[in-house]
Design a protein around this motif. Structure first.
Motif, PDB file in Angstrom:
ATOM      1  N   ILE A   1     -24.065 -10.222  34.939  1.00 22.25           N
ATOM      2  CA  ILE A   1     -25.309 -10.508  34.218  1.00 22.25           C
ATOM      3  C   ILE A   1     -25.034 -10.356  32.733  1.00 22.25           C
ATOM      4  O   ILE A   1     -23.982  -9.866  32.337  1.00 22.25           O
ATOM      5  N   ASP A   2     -25.966 -10.765  31.916  1.00 23.13           N
ATOM      6  CA  ASP A   2     -25.780 -10.683  30.467  1.00 23.13           C
ATOM      7  C   ASP A   2     -25.998  -9.241  29.991  1.00 23.13           C
ATOM      8  O   ASP A   2     -27.003  -8.919  29.372  1.00 23.13           O
ATOM      9  N   ASP A   3     -25.041  -8.384  30.324  1.00 20.61           N
ATOM     10  CA  ASP A   3     -25.120  -6.967  29.987  1.00 20.61           C
ATOM     11  C   ASP A   3     -23.692  -6.448  29.845  1.00 20.61           C
ATOM     12  O   ASP A   3     -22.946  -6.410  30.829  1.00 20.61           O
ATOM     13  N   THR A   4     -23.302  -6.080  28.633  1.00 22.85           N
ATOM     14  CA  THR A   4     -21.918  -5.666  28.382  1.00 22.85           C
ATOM     15  C   THR A   4     -21.526  -4.375  29.105  1.00 22.85           C
ATOM     16  O   THR A   4     -20.346  -4.075  29.196  1.00 22.85           O
ATOM     17  N   ARG A   5     -22.496  -3.646  29.646  1.00 27.44           N
ATOM     18  CA  ARG A   5     -22.143  -2.438  30.414  1.00 27.44           C
ATOM     19  C   ARG A   5     -21.329  -2.782  31.655  1.00 27.44           C
ATOM     20  O   ARG A   5     -20.606  -1.944  32.177  1.00 27.44           O
ATOM     21  N   PHE A   6     -21.436  -4.018  32.127  1.00 25.82           N
ATOM     22  CA  PHE A   6     -20.713  -4.450  33.321  1.00 25.82           C
ATOM     23  C   PHE A   6     -19.467  -5.274  32.970  1.00 25.82           C
ATOM     24  O   PHE A   6     -18.819  -5.821  33.847  1.00 25.82           O
ATOM     25  N   ALA A   7     -19.154  -5.358  31.697  1.00 25.97           N
ATOM     26  CA  ALA A   7     -18.092  -6.244  31.232  1.00 25.97           C
ATOM     27  C   ALA A   7     -16.713  -5.827  31.737  1.00 25.97           C
ATOM     28  O   ALA A   7     -16.363  -4.653  31.746  1.00 25.97           O
ATOM     29  N   LYS A   8     -15.962  -6.828  32.135  1.00 19.89           N
ATOM     30  CA  LYS A   8     -14.557  -6.667  32.534  1.00 19.89           C
ATOM     31  C   LYS A   8     -13.747  -7.655  31.714  1.00 19.89           C
ATOM     32  O   LYS A   8     -14.031  -8.857  31.697  1.00 19.89           O
ATOM     33  N   ALA A   9     -12.736  -7.154  31.018  1.00 21.44           N
ATOM     34  CA  ALA A   9     -11.904  -8.012  30.164  1.00 21.44           C
ATOM     35  C   ALA A   9     -11.181  -9.063  30.994  1.00 21.44           C
ATOM     36  O   ALA A   9     -10.710  -8.786  32.104  1.00 21.44           O
TER      37      ALA A   9
END
Length: 158
Positions: free
Chosen positions: A82-90
């Motif tokens: 989702i559009d939430d950097t808390r879940f971001a994976k490089a």
């Protein structure tokens, strides 16, 4: 391409970059956008963080009107459900991201976007900063703090 320099106190680096790449006066770019980006939207902030600025999509519209396009290359792309950097994976590890980004810039012309500043990259690897007379040569170190690049291309019709 003629290097253009902002006047002291101006916060118009993206507009100047566009003008340099299209070889236009800054005033023409501002007229096409409909404003100069100097409206104070955040009076509680300091420096260039106070001003409205210009969005890259406004700049993209100017390029399109001249039959050109700018397309983005992110230095550190990430995946997220989702559009939430808390879940971001490089997508790439840090070292590969920097070298990939650098390799994509070689031999291209475009706009380099830093935290809150823009510079022009020419096809010969020179980086022009519209806020001073400094001209640098592109290296992985010079672009390591760059967030993204918008490379210049032609729009071709069928």
């Amino acid at each position: 391409m003629k290097q253009l320099l902002q006047k002291p106190g101006e916060q118009k680096c993206l507009t100047y970059c566009c003008a340099m790449l299209l070889d236009l006066p800054v005033e023409i770019v501002e007229n096409m956008i409909g404003h100069d980006g100097m409206e104070i939207l955040w009076p509680e902030r300091s420096g260039n963080e106070r001003y409205r600025g210009v969005h890259i999509q406004e700049i993209q519209d100017v390029f399109i009107s001249y039959g050109k396009a700018i397309f983005p290359i992110e230095q550190f792309p990430y995946l997220s459900p989702i559009d939430d950097t808390r879940f971001a994976k490089a997508v790439f590890d840090s070292e590969r991201s920097v070298m990939r980004f650098y390799a994509r810039l070689i031999g291209h012309t475009g706009i380099l976007i830093y935290r809150s500043h823009a510079k022009v990259l020419d096809v010969y690897g020179s980086i022009y900063d519209p806020s001073n007379k400094e001209i640098l040569q592109i290296t992985p170190r010079q672009v390591s703090s760059c967030r993204e690049a918008w490379l210049l291309g032609e729009i071709k019709s069928n």
